[in-house]
Design an enzyme around this catalytic site. Structure first.
Site, PDB file in Angstrom:
ATOM      1  N   MET A 127       4.571  15.973  -1.864  1.00  0.00           N
ATOM      2  CA  MET A 127       5.019  14.678  -1.375  1.00  0.00           C
ATOM      3  C   MET A 127       5.161  13.709  -2.545  1.00  0.00           C
ATOM      4  SD  MET A 127       3.168  12.371   1.531  1.00  0.00           S
ATOM      5  CE  MET A 127       3.858  10.813   2.099  1.00  0.00           C
ATOM      6  N   HIS A 141      -1.975  18.611  -7.747  1.00  0.00           N
ATOM      7  CA  HIS A 141      -2.746  17.428  -7.355  1.00  0.00           C
ATOM      8  C   HIS A 141      -3.993  17.842  -6.585  1.00  0.00           C
ATOM      9  CE1 HIS A 141       1.264  15.019  -7.503  1.00  0.00           C
ATOM     10  NE2 HIS A 141       0.703  15.089  -8.689  1.00  0.00           N
ATOM     11  N   SER A 146       2.115  19.757  -5.409  1.00  0.00           N
ATOM     12  CA  SER A 146       1.199  18.897  -4.656  1.00  0.00           C
ATOM     13  C   SER A 146       1.006  19.498  -3.266  1.00  0.00           C
ATOM     14  CB  SER A 146       1.732  17.462  -4.599  1.00  0.00           C
ATOM     15  OG  SER A 146       0.780  16.591  -4.021  1.00  0.00           O
ATOM     16  N   THR A 147       1.386  18.786  -2.218  1.00  0.00           N
ATOM     17  CA  THR A 147       1.157  19.255  -0.855  1.00  0.00           C
ATOM     18  C   THR A 147       1.792  20.629  -0.629  1.00  0.00           C
ATOM     19  OG1 THR A 147       1.296  16.953  -0.144  1.00  0.00           O
ATOM     20  CG2 THR A 147       1.354  18.630   1.579  1.00  0.00           C
ATOM     21  N   ASP A 159       6.306  12.411  -8.161  1.00  0.00           N
ATOM     22  CA  ASP A 159       5.677  12.742  -9.429  1.00  0.00           C
ATOM     23  C   ASP A 159       6.354  13.969 -10.033  1.00  0.00           C
ATOM     24  OD1 ASP A 159       3.870  12.576 -11.542  1.00  0.00           O
ATOM     25  OD2 ASP A 159       2.377  13.837 -10.539  1.00  0.00           O
TER      26      ASP A 159
END
Length: 371
Positions: A308, A215, A189-190, A311
């Site tokens: 972050m 993501h 993600s991030t 998940d």
């Protein structure tokens, strides 16, 4: 202490609406607004914000020029691009990534006020992710494309669903004896766009098959995959329903749709489908990882990277239960250690390694030498 936000946008309506929406969150506060980057710099000199929300099309200086200059400084302020012209993998979107944007939010040309009010969760999560990335931004390198996990245009708070809504957890994990090919599943993600590039560019052209969930919002994954394909020895493409999962190829889940690993006989393929948010994300790492536990079992290798939230933690634990070998990126090399940290806490990780070592660790594991 609340996260301090500066909004730079030439629309008074956007500035007013975003300020009202953001200030409903107790941990975030808009400290100033500006109609263009020149005024923005003056506001920064008065009080330095933690995060900047930045439009692209503005008078005197456009947002991309400001972003590039900002990320060339010694201590850049994390920026979230919020613009109507970062759609569908456009040049503006790719430039924003190259110049160091922490997240991209596409605002509609019409109905902006209603959109922001409906998208409070998405916007505020993007601000939180950007704030966590401070101090680990790499100048002039691609940063995460993100809608902070919110697919489509929904954003009202809702129950946090798990992978049960997409596929039931099996009571037993079974893989036919004659299925021995290794399959690698990756979640990020991030900070993930740069981490994935670092991982994929080092792989040989006969690398084990890879399926990735990063993501991202809808329409951005195709351009992201194409960019990686031009850099890597392996073939990288956006996953389409029914695509074969094969050696020398990485499939990236399309933004806004879940991607699952499936198997018919000894052949693997992906299923790309609609569905609700899982762990507040679509695509969800948990969905991909659970499908890998079910259909690949001990032949799967899981990798969880910077991001972050949590998940992927439950799905990786299920993969571990099914006999998979799982790798987590270490805290030092993560932009945000949320997802890997949660996976470690859940007990699903076999090895924690720095980002530069993930590819080699995976290749060794694919040869059956890690246990």
């Amino acid at each position: 202490m609340a996260i301090k936000v500066l909004i730079i946008d030439d629309s008074a309506l956007v500035r007013e609406t975003l300020t009202r929406v953001i200030n409903t969150e107790p941990d975030i506060q808009v400290i100033a607004t500006a109609s263009d980057p020149i005024f923005g710099v003056k506001k920064i000199k008065v009080e330095r914000p933690d995060v900047i929300i930045l439009d692209i099309e503005m008078a005197r200086m456009d947002g991309l020029t400001f972003l590039k200059k900002m990320n060339e400084t010694v201590d850049p302020i994390p920026c979230v691009i919020c613009s109507s012209i970062v759609s569908e993998g456009s040049d503006n979107a790719m430039k924003a990534l190259e110049y160091g944007a922490c997240a991209l939010i596409q605002k509609p040309a019409l109905g902006t006020k209603q959109y922001f009010e409906e998208s409070r969760v998405m916007i505020c999560d993007a601000i939180r992710s950007a704030h966590q990335s401070h101090g680990k931004l790499r100048r002039n390198m691609p940063s995460p494309i993100s809608k902070s996990g919110v697919g489509g245009r929904a954003a009202h708070p809702q129950p946090k669903l798990d992978a049960d809504v997409m596929l039931e957890k099996p009571t037993k994990y079974t893989v036919p004896i004659d299925v021995t090919d290794k399959v690698v599943v990756v979640g990020a993600s991030t900070g993930g766009t740069e981490a994935l590039k670092d991982f994929l560019v080092t792989l040989p052209d006969d690398s084990p098959a890879i399926v990735i969930v990063q993501h991202m919002p809808e329409h951005f994954t195709s351009a992201f995959a194409a960019r990686l394909d031009g850099l890597c020895k392996i073939h990288v493409k956006e996953a389409a329903n029914g695509d074969a999962v094969m050696r020398g190829q990485a499939l990236i889940a399309p933004g806004g749709r879940h991607t699952l690993l499936k198997r018919i006989g000894n052949k693997y393929f992906v299923e790309v489908k609609d569905g609700p948010l899982v762990s507040r994300h679509r695509p969800s790492v948990d969905v991909l990882f659970r499908s890998a536990a079910r259909y690949a079992g001990k032949n799967a290798i899981g990798i969880i990277m910077t991001g972050m939230g949590d998940d992927g933690a439950k799905g990786m634990a299920e993969m571990h239960e099914a006999g998979a070998f799982n790798i987590a990126q270490d805290e030092k090399t993560c932009i945000v250690y949320g997802m890997p940290g949660e996976a470690v806490k859940a007990g699903g990780v076999d090895k924690i390694v720095p980002l530069p070592d993930i590819a080699q660790t995976m290749l060794i594991a694919a040869q059956g030498k890690s246990r």
